[in-house]
Design a protein around this motif. Structure first.
Motif, PDB file in Angstrom:
ATOM      1  N   SER A 187      -4.385 -10.844   1.565  1.00 49.30           N
ATOM      2  CA  SER A 187      -2.917 -11.695   1.810  1.00 49.30           C
ATOM      3  C   SER A 187      -1.831 -12.423   0.997  1.00 49.30           C
ATOM      4  N   ASN A 188      -2.759 -13.174   0.642  1.00 47.23           N
ATOM      5  CA  ASN A 188      -2.839 -14.862  -0.449  1.00 47.23           C
ATOM      6  C   ASN A 188      -2.579 -13.922  -1.517  1.00 47.23           C
ATOM      7  N   GLU A 189      -4.086 -13.216  -2.093  1.00 48.29           N
ATOM      8  CA  GLU A 189      -3.175 -12.830  -3.101  1.00 48.29           C
ATOM      9  C   GLU A 189      -2.603 -11.904  -3.839  1.00 48.29           C
ATOM     10  N   TYR A 190      -2.274 -11.016  -3.121  1.00 44.46           N
ATOM     11  CA  TYR A 190      -0.842 -10.474  -3.548  1.00 44.46           C
ATOM     12  C   TYR A 190       0.480 -10.819  -3.372  1.00 44.46           C
ATOM     13  N   HIS A 191       0.410 -12.025  -2.519  1.00 50.61           N
ATOM     14  CA  HIS A 191       1.354 -12.857  -2.726  1.00 50.61           C
ATOM     15  C   HIS A 191       2.115 -13.704  -3.889  1.00 50.61           C
ATOM     16  N   TYR A 192       0.693 -14.348  -4.840  1.00 50.83           N
ATOM     17  CA  TYR A 192       1.224 -15.107  -6.099  1.00 50.83           C
ATOM     18  C   TYR A 192       0.757 -13.704  -6.533  1.00 50.83           C
ATOM     19  N   LEU A 193       0.557 -12.694  -7.572  1.00 49.24           N
ATOM     20  CA  LEU A 193      -0.015 -11.571  -8.084  1.00 49.24           C
ATOM     21  C   LEU A 193       0.999 -10.528  -7.868  1.00 49.24           C
ATOM     22  N   PHE A 194       2.120 -10.207  -7.330  1.00 40.34           N
ATOM     23  CA  PHE A 194       2.747  -9.168  -7.063  1.00 40.34           C
ATOM     24  C   PHE A 194       4.436  -9.525  -5.865  1.00 40.34           C
ATOM     25  N   SER A 195       3.854 -10.217  -5.315  1.00 42.74           N
ATOM     26  CA  SER A 195       5.211 -10.670  -4.871  1.00 42.74           C
ATOM     27  C   SER A 195       6.668 -10.564  -5.259  1.00 42.74           C
ATOM     28  N   GLN A 196       6.605 -11.854  -6.443  1.00 48.03           N
ATOM     29  CA  GLN A 196       7.836 -10.706  -7.281  1.00 48.03           C
ATOM     30  C   GLN A 196       8.436  -9.826  -8.064  1.00 48.03           C
ATOM     31  N   GLU A 197       7.663  -9.605  -8.097  1.00 47.15           N
ATOM     32  CA  GLU A 197       7.507  -8.217  -9.321  1.00 47.15           C
ATOM     33  C   GLU A 197       7.532  -7.113  -7.822  1.00 47.15           C
ATOM     34  N   ALA A 198       7.621  -7.267  -6.903  1.00 46.80           N
ATOM     35  CA  ALA A 198       7.474  -5.883  -5.295  1.00 46.80           C
ATOM     36  C   ALA A 198       9.153  -6.538  -5.042  1.00 46.80           C
ATOM     37  N   GLN A 199       9.617  -7.159  -5.784  1.00 48.09           N
ATOM     38  CA  GLN A 199      11.298  -8.115  -4.744  1.00 48.09           C
ATOM     39  C   GLN A 199      11.752  -7.123  -5.540  1.00 48.09           C
ATOM     40  N   ILE A 200      11.535  -7.350  -7.324  1.00 45.23           N
ATOM     41  CA  ILE A 200      12.272  -7.385  -8.056  1.00 45.23           C
ATOM     42  C   ILE A 200      12.764  -5.729  -8.084  1.00 45.23           C
ATOM     43  N   ASP A 201      11.446  -4.767  -8.325  1.00 43.49           N
ATOM     44  CA  ASP A 201      11.078  -3.034  -7.786  1.00 43.49           C
ATOM     45  C   ASP A 201      11.868  -3.538  -6.653  1.00 43.49           C
TER      46      ASP A 201
END
Length: 325
Positions: free
Chosen positions: A174-188
Motif C-alpha cells: 500500500s505504501n509503495e502504491y501510494h507513492y508510485l501510482f496514486s497521483q496517476e490513478a487520480q488523473i486517470d
C-alpha cells in the motif's frame, strides 16, 4: 746428578702442566666470552627483529585502519534511498535509457547504480523495489494493458484501468502504491469522468466543454499540472473570443502568459487571417466562375489553374476539405 735431572723433568713437566692449565683457562675464558658475545649479539638481533616486526605490524594496522575508514567515510556522504512521488519518474527514466536491453540486464545495471548512489543500509531497498517495478512493466506489456484515454469506449477503458490496478496491487504494498501510482490513478479516474461528460449527448457542446474545464480546475495539483496546456488553450480561446482586434488579443495574452506566448499566438492568428482571406477569395472566384457559361471541363480547369497559382499542395488539400463541407 740423577736428582738434578729428575728436578729438571719435574720443572719441565710442571712448566708444561702450567702452560696447559693456562691454555685451558684462557680458552675457557675467551671461549665463554666469545659465546657470551655471540649470545648477546643474537639476543640483540632478536630484540631488533621483534621491534621491527612490531613496528611493521603497527604500520600495517594503521594502514588497514585508514583503508577501512575510507569506504565508511565515502559511504557516510551517500544519501539514503527515500521512496517519494518522484521515484516512479526516476525508474522510468532509467528504464527508458536502456530500452534495448533485456529486463535482467536493466536490473543488474540498476543494482550497480544503487550501490554507488545510496547508503549500505538502503541500497538494497531501492534495488528490490526497482526489480519489482521492472517485473510490473513486463507484466503490463505481456497482457497489453496500456490505457489509451483517446479511446472513446468507456467500458473498455474502465476494464483496463481495473486490470492495471489489480496488477499494481500484486507487485507493490500500500505504501509503495501510494507513492508510485496514486497521483496517476487520480488523473486517470478524473480523465475517465471527463470523458463520460464529453459523451453526454443531452448536454450542449459548450456546456460539456465548460464542465470538463471546471473539472480540471477543481482537480489536484498534479492533475492540473498534467492538463495545464489544455487549461491554457481554453483560456487563450476565451481571450480570442472576447477581443476582436489582434492588438487587444495580444495585450491580454501578454498580460497573463508573457510576451513570448503572445508573439507566437499573434503570428498564428495572422497566418489564420491570411488563410481565411485566401479561402474567401477562392469562394468568390468559384461563385463568379459558376455564373459563366462554361463546360464542366473548362470550369474544373479554371479552378485547378487558380488553385495552382494561389495555394500550395497542402493548402489545396485543406481547401478541398473545406469546400466539401
Amino acid at each position: 746428578m740423577k736428582q738434578r735431572k729428575t728436578s729438571r723433568k719435574f720443572v719441565a713437566l710442571g712448566g708444561l702442566s702450567t702452560l696447559l692449565v693456562l691454555s685451558v683457562t684462557l680458552y675457557a675464558y675467551f671461549g665463554k666470552a666469545e659465546e657470551s658475545t655471540k649470545d648477546n649479539q643474537s639476543y640483540a638481533d632478536v630484540k631488533q627483529s621483534e621491534r621491527s616486526l612490531i613496528k611493521l605490524t603497527e604500520n600495517k594496522e594503521k594502514k588497514g585502519n585508514i583503508k577501512r575508514a575510507q569506504p565508511a567515510e565515502e559511504e557516510s556522504n551517500l544519501p539514503a534511498f527515500v521512496l517519494s512521488y518522484s521515484t516512479k519518474d526516476t525508474f522510468d527514466q532509467f528504464i527508458f535509457e536502456r530500452t534495448s536491453e533485456n529486463p535482467q540486464s536493466v536490473k543488474d545495471a540498476y543494482s550497480v547504480h544503487a550501490k554507488a548512489t545510496f547508503t549500505l543500509e538502503s541500497f538494497g531497498i531501492a534495488e528490490d523495489l526497482f526489480s519489482r517495478y521492472v517485473d510490473y512493466k513486463v507484466a503490463l506489456s505481456s497482457i497489453e494493458l496500456d490505457v489509451d484515454l483517446t479511446n472513446h469506449n468507456l467500458r473498455d477503458i474502465s476494464y483496463k484501468l481495473d486490470e492495471r490496478e489489480s496488477i499494481r496491487r500484486t507487485f507493490f504494498n500500500s505504501n509503495e502504491y501510494h507513492y508510485l501510482f496514486s497521483q496517476e490513478a487520480q488523473i486517470d479516474e478524473a480523465a475517465l469522468a471527463r470523458l463520460a461528460v464529453a459523451q453526454e449527448r443531452t448536454l450542449s457542446r459548450d456546456t460539456r466543454k465548460a464542465l470538463i474545464v471546471e473539472s480540471i480546475n477543481a482537480g489536484s495539483q498534479a492533475e492540473r499540472e498534467a492538463f495545464q496546456p489544455t487549461l491554457n488553450m481554453h483560456r487563450i480561446n476565451e481571450i480570442k473570443q472576447t477581443h476582436s482586434s489582434l492588438n487587444a488579443r495580444y495585450n491580454a495574452i501578454a498580460a497573463e502568459f508573457g510576451t513570448k506566448v503572445a508573439d507566437r499566438f499573434a503570428q498564428t492568428w495572422e497566418q489564420q487571417a491570411k488563410w481565411q482571406q485566401k479561402v474567401e477569395d477562392y469562394k468568390r472566384f468559384h461563385d463568379d466562375l459558376a455564373k459563366q457559361a462554361l463546360s464542366p471541363q473548362a470550369f474544373e480547369d479554371a479552378l485547378s489553374e487558380y488553385q495552382l497559382q494561389q495555394f500550395t499542395v497542402n493548402e489545396v488539400k485543406r481547401l478541398k476539405v473545406l469546400m466539401a463541407q
